[in-house]
Motif scaffolding. Sequence first.
Motif, short mmCIF file in Angstrom:
data_model
loop_
_atom_site.label_atom_id
_atom_site.label_comp_id
_atom_site.label_asym_id
_atom_site.label_seq_id
_atom_site.Cartn_x
_atom_site.Cartn_y
_atom_site.Cartn_z
N ASN A 1 -7.43 -59.01 -17.55
CA ASN A 1 -7.29 -60.34 -16.97
C ASN A 1 -8.48 -60.66 -16.07
OD1 ASN A 1 -4.39 -60.89 -17.89
ND2 ASN A 1 -4.22 -58.92 -16.84
N VAL A 2 -9.60 -61.04 -16.69
CA VAL A 2 -10.83 -61.33 -15.98
C VAL A 2 -11.05 -62.84 -15.98
CG1 VAL A 2 -13.33 -60.97 -15.89
CG2 VAL A 2 -11.82 -59.10 -16.57
N PHE A 3 -11.28 -63.40 -14.79
CA PHE A 3 -11.48 -64.84 -14.63
C PHE A 3 -12.88 -65.07 -14.06
CE2 PHE A 3 -7.04 -63.89 -14.45
CZ PHE A 3 -6.38 -64.96 -15.05
N GLN A 4 -13.74 -65.69 -14.84
CA GLN A 4 -15.08 -66.01 -14.34
C GLN A 4 -15.03 -67.37 -13.66
OE1 GLN A 4 -18.43 -65.32 -16.94
NE2 GLN A 4 -19.61 -66.98 -16.00
N ILE A 5 -15.31 -67.38 -12.36
CA ILE A 5 -15.22 -68.61 -11.57
C ILE A 5 -16.51 -68.75 -10.76
CG2 ILE A 5 -13.88 -69.95 -9.92
CD1 ILE A 5 -11.48 -68.17 -10.53
N ARG A 6 -17.21 -69.84 -10.95
CA ARG A 6 -18.47 -70.08 -10.25
C ARG A 6 -18.21 -70.44 -8.79
NH1 ARG A 6 -16.91 -73.83 -13.70
NH2 ARG A 6 -16.76 -76.00 -13.10
N HIS A 7 -19.24 -70.30 -7.98
CA HIS A 7 -19.16 -70.79 -6.60
C HIS A 7 -19.26 -72.31 -6.60
CE1 HIS A 7 -18.86 -66.94 -4.90
NE2 HIS A 7 -20.13 -66.58 -4.97
N TRP A 8 -19.15 -72.91 -5.45
CA TRP A 8 -19.00 -74.35 -5.38
C TRP A 8 -19.80 -74.92 -4.22
CZ3 TRP A 8 -15.56 -70.51 -4.48
CH2 TRP A 8 -15.15 -70.32 -3.16
N ILE B 1 -9.21 -49.77 -9.73
CA ILE B 1 -9.16 -51.21 -10.06
C ILE B 1 -8.29 -51.42 -11.29
CG2 ILE B 1 -10.54 -53.18 -10.81
CD1 ILE B 1 -12.87 -51.88 -9.16
N ARG B 2 -8.50 -50.58 -12.30
CA ARG B 2 -7.74 -50.72 -13.54
C ARG B 2 -6.23 -50.60 -13.29
NH1 ARG B 2 -9.31 -46.38 -17.84
NH2 ARG B 2 -11.04 -47.81 -18.30
N TYR B 3 -5.84 -49.68 -12.43
CA TYR B 3 -4.42 -49.43 -12.17
C TYR B 3 -3.82 -50.45 -11.21
CZ TYR B 3 -0.17 -47.10 -10.58
OH TYR B 3 1.13 -46.81 -10.26
N CYS B 4 -4.57 -50.86 -10.19
CA CYS B 4 -3.99 -51.66 -9.10
C CYS B 4 -4.17 -53.17 -9.25
CB CYS B 4 -4.60 -51.22 -7.76
SG CYS B 4 -4.22 -49.53 -7.29
N ALA B 5 -5.23 -53.62 -9.88
CA ALA B 5 -5.56 -55.05 -9.89
C ALA B 5 -5.02 -55.74 -11.14
CB ALA B 5 -7.07 -55.25 -9.80
N GLU B 6 -4.15 -56.72 -10.93
CA GLU B 6 -3.67 -57.52 -12.06
C GLU B 6 -4.73 -58.49 -12.57
OE1 GLU B 6 -0.13 -55.80 -10.34
OE2 GLU B 6 -1.76 -56.94 -9.41
N LYS B 7 -5.55 -59.00 -11.64
CA LYS B 7 -6.56 -59.99 -12.01
C LYS B 7 -7.88 -59.64 -11.34
CE LYS B 7 -2.88 -63.44 -12.11
NZ LYS B 7 -2.25 -64.58 -11.39
N VAL B 8 -8.96 -59.85 -12.07
CA VAL B 8 -10.31 -59.61 -11.55
C VAL B 8 -11.10 -60.91 -11.66
CG1 VAL B 8 -12.48 -58.38 -11.92
CG2 VAL B 8 -10.30 -57.16 -12.13
N VAL B 9 -11.74 -61.29 -10.57
CA VAL B 9 -12.59 -62.49 -10.54
C VAL B 9 -14.04 -62.06 -10.64
CG1 VAL B 9 -13.33 -64.48 -9.18
CG2 VAL B 9 -10.93 -63.80 -9.18
N THR B 10 -14.79 -62.71 -11.50
CA THR B 10 -16.23 -62.46 -11.63
C THR B 10 -16.98 -63.76 -11.38
OG1 THR B 10 -16.12 -62.87 -14.01
CG2 THR B 10 -15.92 -60.59 -13.27
N ILE B 11 -18.30 -63.63 -11.16
CA ILE B 11 -19.10 -64.80 -10.78
C ILE B 11 -20.15 -65.17 -11.82
CG2 ILE B 11 -20.74 -63.39 -9.46
CD1 ILE B 11 -19.56 -66.98 -8.70
N ALA C 1 -18.78 -59.53 -18.61
CA ALA C 1 -18.89 -58.60 -19.73
C ALA C 1 -18.56 -57.18 -19.28
CB ALA C 1 -20.30 -58.66 -20.32
N TYR C 2 -19.01 -56.81 -18.08
CA TYR C 2 -18.77 -55.44 -17.61
C TYR C 2 -17.29 -55.20 -17.30
CZ TYR C 2 -18.95 -51.16 -14.93
OH TYR C 2 -18.73 -49.88 -14.50
N PHE C 3 -16.68 -56.07 -16.50
CA PHE C 3 -15.30 -55.84 -16.08
C PHE C 3 -14.31 -56.06 -17.23
CE2 PHE C 3 -17.19 -56.08 -11.90
CZ PHE C 3 -16.46 -55.14 -11.20
N SER C 4 -14.67 -56.88 -18.20
CA SER C 4 -13.79 -57.07 -19.35
C SER C 4 -13.66 -55.80 -20.18
CB SER C 4 -14.31 -58.22 -20.23
OG SER C 4 -14.25 -59.45 -19.56
N GLY C 5 -14.58 -54.87 -19.97
CA GLY C 5 -14.52 -53.61 -20.69
C GLY C 5 -13.35 -52.73 -20.28
N PHE C 6 -12.79 -52.96 -19.09
CA PHE C 6 -11.65 -52.13 -18.67
C PHE C 6 -10.55 -52.91 -17.95
CE2 PHE C 6 -14.82 -51.89 -15.32
CZ PHE C 6 -14.10 -51.99 -14.14
N CYS C 7 -10.71 -54.23 -17.83
CA CYS C 7 -9.67 -55.08 -17.22
C CYS C 7 -9.33 -56.20 -18.20
CB CYS C 7 -10.15 -55.67 -15.90
SG CYS C 7 -10.50 -54.45 -14.64
#
Length: 328
Positions: free
Chosen positions: A148-155, A124-134, A140-146
């Motif tokens: 560009n983390v975007f927290q986006i709620r469901h709708w 994930i660290r090498y391949c993903a430019e952006k990570v979406v979290t919910i 907090a977890y993915f920001s530790g190694f990525c």
Amino acid sequence: MKKILYIRRNPDRKADGTATYCNALFGMFADDADCKALPIENYPTWNIPLLKYIYKPKHLKEAIKAADIIHINGYTAFGTIQALIYSKLQHKEVVYIAHWHPFQFLSHPHLARTVFNVIFKPTIRYCAEKVVTINNEDTAYFSGFCKNVFQIRHWLTPTETTVGNTEKQTDMILFVGRIDDPVKNFQILWNLPFGKFDIHCVGRGETILRADMTQHTNISEEELTELYRKASLVVIPSKYEAFSYVALEAMSNGTPIVMSDRVRIADYLENQPGYSVFRFNDTEDFINKVNQTIGSKVDTEAINCIFSIDSIKDIYKKMYLCTIKEKS
């Protein structure tokens, strides 16, 4: 115009949360002028023990080649690793969302942590430019190694229902989910005082029900909406929910909720009336919160605003089109 490809595991059951999420995103961007979603396909796979599934390369690689942005959904399967690597090799922009449960809530937490840290995390660290979290925990977890983390709620997805003005039933409690799934924790409802409430459950599963419990299966969206509107409380006692569509559907229909402290939609409900949180599997706390919350008022206008599909589409579009930070 950017072309977006959504990749997810082929759904093997009717109620597949990841497939629902991807289909909803496709609905958002199928006709968008700036970010156009390509049709979602079930790519041929081989099912292999431990690896879960791997894709047959030809079809997946051809689909990736036709897109600009590859939005990959998945966790704990080698097919997810394949999609990440194939996309990176074709120099595509990769957006990744895990759809996962934190390690401590899994059946084999130490094994899961090891596999993720050894295989998934570096990929994930090498391949993903952006990570979406919910939710906040995932962010907090993915920001530790990525970076560009975007927290986006469901709708809230607009629905066309023919339900009229349904009167509240003052003693009615509603549970939605498989009643024999230990993660959903239906059994805690057995601790409610017998005969005090009219308890309804929507979902499959086999278990012995009390005389004050009614099970509904194979009902329509209109029938489910009517139950939401008729109930005076919806309970979500789950072991873990990364979000909870049930909570969102209940509150959007004006029905308050009681949920465990492991249901993460609470990250978006601060200062909102009409919900209570109890300590997971604390029976006394659960009963107290049920008694305190049943019949409470919900600010449906505020809920509809927080989870508006139009505002969340704008967030996704900005995420897709934004320039990323440089990787270290």
